[in-house]
Design a protein around this motif. Structure first.
Motif, mmCIF file in Angstrom:
data_model
loop_
_atom_site.group_PDB
_atom_site.id
_atom_site.type_symbol
_atom_site.label_atom_id
_atom_site.label_comp_id
_atom_site.label_asym_id
_atom_site.label_seq_id
_atom_site.Cartn_x
_atom_site.Cartn_y
_atom_site.Cartn_z
ATOM 1 N N LEU A 22 0.838 -1.214 0.000
ATOM 2 C CA LEU A 22 0.000 0.000 0.000
ATOM 3 C C LEU A 22 0.869 1.260 0.000
ATOM 4 C CD1 LEU A 22 -2.834 -0.967 2.548
ATOM 5 C CD2 LEU A 22 -3.077 -0.670 0.071
ATOM 6 N N ALA A 23 2.006 1.201 0.717
ATOM 7 C CA ALA A 23 2.893 2.372 0.792
ATOM 8 C C ALA A 23 3.414 2.715 -0.609
ATOM 9 C CB ALA A 23 4.054 2.097 1.747
ATOM 10 N N VAL A 24 3.765 1.696 -1.374
ATOM 11 C CA VAL A 24 4.274 1.930 -2.739
ATOM 12 C C VAL A 24 3.140 2.475 -3.604
ATOM 13 C CG1 VAL A 24 5.250 0.827 -4.795
ATOM 14 C CG2 VAL A 24 6.081 0.185 -2.518
ATOM 15 N N GLN A 25 1.980 1.811 -3.535
ATOM 16 C CA GLN A 25 0.814 2.228 -4.339
ATOM 17 C C GLN A 25 0.429 3.681 -4.084
ATOM 18 O OE1 GLN A 25 -2.619 -0.194 -3.459
ATOM 19 N NE2 GLN A 25 -1.826 -1.875 -4.721
ATOM 20 N N HIS A 26 0.475 4.085 -2.820
ATOM 21 C CA HIS A 26 -0.008 5.423 -2.455
ATOM 22 C C HIS A 26 1.136 6.416 -2.285
ATOM 23 C CE1 HIS A 26 -4.268 4.304 -1.915
ATOM 24 N NE2 HIS A 26 -3.748 3.120 -1.668
ATOM 25 N N ARG A 27 2.322 6.045 -2.759
ATOM 26 C CA ARG A 27 3.519 6.915 -2.646
ATOM 27 C C ARG A 27 3.618 7.518 -1.250
ATOM 28 N NH1 ARG A 27 5.286 8.870 -7.822
ATOM 29 N NH2 ARG A 27 4.067 7.902 -9.466
ATOM 30 N N ALA A 28 3.470 6.658 -0.269
ATOM 31 C CA ALA A 28 3.444 7.132 1.121
ATOM 32 C C ALA A 28 4.851 7.423 1.632
ATOM 33 C CB ALA A 28 2.785 6.074 2.001
ATOM 34 N N VAL A 29 4.936 8.295 2.631
ATOM 35 C CA VAL A 29 6.170 8.451 3.393
ATOM 36 C C VAL A 29 6.284 7.177 4.220
ATOM 37 C CG1 VAL A 29 7.336 9.792 5.178
ATOM 38 C CG2 VAL A 29 5.869 10.959 3.508
ATOM 39 N N ASN A 30 7.337 6.396 3.960
ATOM 40 C CA ASN A 30 7.365 5.059 4.556
ATOM 41 C C ASN A 30 8.087 5.047 5.901
ATOM 42 O OD1 ASN A 30 7.252 2.372 5.117
ATOM 43 N ND2 ASN A 30 7.941 1.685 3.095
ATOM 44 N N LEU A 31 7.291 5.134 6.974
ATOM 45 C CA LEU A 31 7.849 5.008 8.320
ATOM 46 C C LEU A 31 7.459 3.628 8.878
ATOM 47 C CD1 LEU A 31 6.978 8.579 9.707
ATOM 48 C CD2 LEU A 31 9.072 7.818 8.579
ATOM 49 N N GLY A 32 7.107 2.737 7.970
ATOM 50 C CA GLY A 32 6.677 1.398 8.354
ATOM 51 C C GLY A 32 7.858 0.442 8.443
ATOM 52 N N GLN A 33 8.407 0.111 7.273
ATOM 53 C CA GLN A 33 9.458 -0.907 7.245
ATOM 54 C C GLN A 33 10.716 -0.474 7.987
ATOM 55 O OE1 GLN A 33 9.777 -1.826 3.026
ATOM 56 N NE2 GLN A 33 10.270 -3.920 3.599
ATOM 57 N N GLY A 34 11.317 -1.413 8.711
ATOM 58 C CA GLY A 34 12.459 -1.093 9.559
ATOM 59 C C GLY A 34 13.793 -1.155 8.857
ATOM 60 N N PHE A 35 14.052 -0.205 7.979
ATOM 61 C CA PHE A 35 15.392 -0.130 7.379
ATOM 62 C C PHE A 35 15.784 1.337 7.234
ATOM 63 C CE2 PHE A 35 12.475 0.185 3.859
ATOM 64 C CZ PHE A 35 13.016 1.200 3.093
ATOM 65 N N PRO A 36 17.095 1.632 7.333
ATOM 66 C CA PRO A 36 17.534 3.019 7.192
ATOM 67 C C PRO A 36 17.380 3.480 5.741
ATOM 68 C CG PRO A 36 19.229 1.659 8.246
ATOM 69 C CD PRO A 36 18.206 0.732 7.673
ATOM 70 N N ASP A 37 16.866 4.705 5.535
ATOM 71 C CA ASP A 37 16.793 5.229 4.160
ATOM 72 C C ASP A 37 17.906 6.244 3.908
ATOM 73 O OD1 ASP A 37 15.913 7.557 5.394
ATOM 74 O OD2 ASP A 37 14.195 7.841 4.048
ATOM 75 N N PHE A 38 18.866 6.318 4.863
ATOM 76 C CA PHE A 38 20.004 7.232 4.671
ATOM 77 C C PHE A 38 21.213 6.413 4.216
ATOM 78 C CE2 PHE A 38 19.144 6.347 9.184
ATOM 79 C CZ PHE A 38 20.253 5.614 9.527
ATOM 80 N N PRO A 39 22.244 7.094 3.659
ATOM 81 C CA PRO A 39 23.379 6.343 3.117
ATOM 82 C C PRO A 39 24.137 5.583 4.198
ATOM 83 C CG PRO A 39 23.474 8.665 2.453
ATOM 84 C CD PRO A 39 22.376 8.547 3.470
ATOM 85 N N ALA A 40 24.673 4.423 3.834
ATOM 86 C CA ALA A 40 25.551 3.675 4.743
ATOM 87 C C ALA A 40 26.873 4.442 4.876
ATOM 88 C CB ALA A 40 25.798 2.282 4.178
ATOM 89 N N PRO A 41 27.602 4.239 5.998
ATOM 90 C CA PRO A 41 28.857 4.979 6.208
ATOM 91 C C PRO A 41 29.885 4.678 5.113
ATOM 92 C CG PRO A 41 28.233 3.702 8.160
ATOM 93 C CD PRO A 41 27.278 3.316 7.101
ATOM 94 N N ASP A 42 30.648 5.711 4.748
ATOM 95 C CA ASP A 42 31.629 5.547 3.671
ATOM 96 C C ASP A 42 32.661 4.470 3.977
ATOM 97 O OD1 ASP A 42 30.529 7.324 1.907
ATOM 98 O OD2 ASP A 42 31.640 9.044 2.690
ATOM 99 N N PHE A 43 33.172 4.431 5.235
ATOM 100 C CA PHE A 43 34.248 3.452 5.508
ATOM 101 C C PHE A 43 33.738 2.015 5.374
ATOM 102 C CE2 PHE A 43 33.982 1.758 9.996
ATOM 103 C CZ PHE A 43 32.848 2.437 10.427
ATOM 104 N N VAL A 44 32.424 1.837 5.543
ATOM 105 C CA VAL A 44 31.831 0.502 5.401
ATOM 106 C C VAL A 44 31.693 0.162 3.916
ATOM 107 C CG1 VAL A 44 29.764 -0.866 5.918
ATOM 108 C CG2 VAL A 44 30.639 0.767 7.610
ATOM 109 N N LYS A 45 31.174 1.124 3.147
ATOM 110 C CA LYS A 45 30.982 0.870 1.705
ATOM 111 C C LYS A 45 32.324 0.690 0.999
ATOM 112 C CE LYS A 45 28.286 4.513 1.129
ATOM 113 N NZ LYS A 45 27.243 5.482 0.713
#
Ligand SMILES: Cc1ncc(COP(=O)(O)O)c(C=O)c1O
Length: 387
Positions: A22-45
């Motif tokens: 539903l979040a994809v269908q309704h272009r919702a702000v997704n505060l549902g699924q538990g994953f970071p939407d910010f970039p991973a740290p550079d030293f890790v990548k």
């Protein structure tokens, strides 16, 4: 005829999947699924990119890249200098995230008809893992607002068929960090009833002042405990799927027997990357920064939700906030979250989905704050429409 096996008869599409669609269908702000939407740290990548370029691209050893297991044992010694040291060859197993290790651990230890005690609300994998092993879940409620449990009720959940107790600390979805005294009680009951402890600690580094105590570090608990950790939450790389289990040699051997024929091994370059990252993170202030960032994100989201008349419960760890939908006169968290995503354009997860029987669940919505400030702030205007 296409017929599925009995063991998956109760495993269907969850409310989590429904809200995500539903979040994809309704272009919702997704505060549902538990994953970071910010970039991973550079030293890790950069570590992963380096190992892919250097051609660490073939199967890794089934138990995990040896220098990663050594780095994990070193980390454990650094974090828990008074606890028993780990043998990286026989007591650490790397696999495809905590999800696989939970499955391996349960399949390796639970026989058909065995009972497994689970605190509710419970992460959605535990029930299906136990069911696929032919086991039976005995649930014990954690009670809001502070998510304590009734010791007598826990003691009564143990019986002659109890094989294991699955613990999750810091806890998804409540943010509870089990106190040392609670863990001592749990470990004592497991010892008295000869039950194993499977401790899911994927949020071990995300705490807000409370001390995370791995139950395996309590006196006498190590020999009956499988501790499960994951790189995904700690280093903001949930898509890499590298997790590890710490367990005494006989339990590790049993777990490895399953892992060998479930995935055999997890991705080689990401394991190599983690081996590089752990000693760096131990000394560059990474973990303190991670906690400070999450504390700030938590406060930002709590403010946004309070502004929308959605007050949140206090938390000690993990990256979720819960709000009682009753505060807005709602009677069903699932109906509220469906309306929120389809009409308001904000996705949250109803916590009744974390209960075997949703009718006994407190009606709470879970919002994830592992999100960029822009994502959290984008919810403000939309939530204003809730009135
Ligand atoms: C409590 C808990 N356990 C396990 C997992 C899965 O971890 P992984 O991504 O390492 O498989 C999650 C992910 O959300 C979780 O919240």
């Amino acid at each position: 005829m296409a017929r599925s096996a009995q063991r998956i008869s109760g495993v269907g599409t969850s409310i989590f999947t429904e809200i995500t669609v539903l979040a994809v269908q309704h272009r919702a702000v997704n505060l549902g699924q538990g994953f970071p939407d910010f970039p991973a740290p550079d030293f890790v990548k950069e570590a992963a990119a380096r190992h892919i370029r250097d051609d660490a691209n073939q199967y890794a050893a089934s138990a995990g890249v040896p220098r990663l297991r050594t780095a994990l044992a070193d980390d454990w010694r650094r974090e828990h200098p008074n606890a028993r040291a780990l043998d990286p060859d026989r007591e650490i197993t790397v696999a495809c995230g905590a999800t696989e290790l939970l499955h391996d651990a349960v399949l390796a230890t639970v026989d058909p008809g065995d009972e497994v005690i689970v605190f509710e609300p419970a992460y959605d994998a535990y029930g299906p893992d136990v069911a696929m092993a032919g086991g039976v879940v005995r649930s014990v409620p954690l009670l809001p607002p502070d998510w304590g449990f009734d010791p007598d009720r826990l003691a009564a959940a143990f019986g002659p068929r109890t094989r294991a107790l699955i613990l999750n600390t810091p806890h998804n979805p409540t943010g509870k960090v089990f106190r040392r005294a609670e863990l001592e009680l749990i470990a004592a009951l497991c010892a008295r009833n000869d039950a194993l402890l499977i401790s899911d600690e994927v949020y071990s580094e995300i705490t807000f002042g409370a001390e995370h105590v791995p139950v395996a570090t309590l006196p006498d608990a190590f020999d009956r405990t499988i501790t499960i950790r994951s790189m995904g939450k700690t280093f903001s790389v949930t898509g890499w799927k590298v997790g590890w289990a710490i367990a005494p040699a006989p339990l590790s051997a049993a777990l490895r027997a399953v892992h060998q024929f479930v995935t055999f091994t997890s991705s080689a370059p990401f394991q190599e990357a983690l081996a590089d990252v752990l000693p760096v993170a131990a000394h560059n202030g990474y973990y303190d920064q991670l906690r400070a960032d999450y504390r700030r994100r938590r406060d930002l989201l709590a403010g946004v939700l309070a502004g929308a008349r959605l007050p949140t419960l206090p938390i000690d760890g993990a990256y979720f906030l819960l709000t009682d939908v009753g505060a807005r006169g709602e009677t069903s968290d699932a109906a509220f979250c469906r309306r929120l995503v389809t009409e308001i354009g904000v996705a949250a997860i109803p916590t009744s989905g974390f209960y075997a029987d949703p009718d006994v669940a407190p009606q709470l919505a879970r919002f994830c704050f592992a999100k960029r400030d822009e994502t959290i702030i984008a919810a403000v205007e939309r939530l204003a429409r809730l009135g």
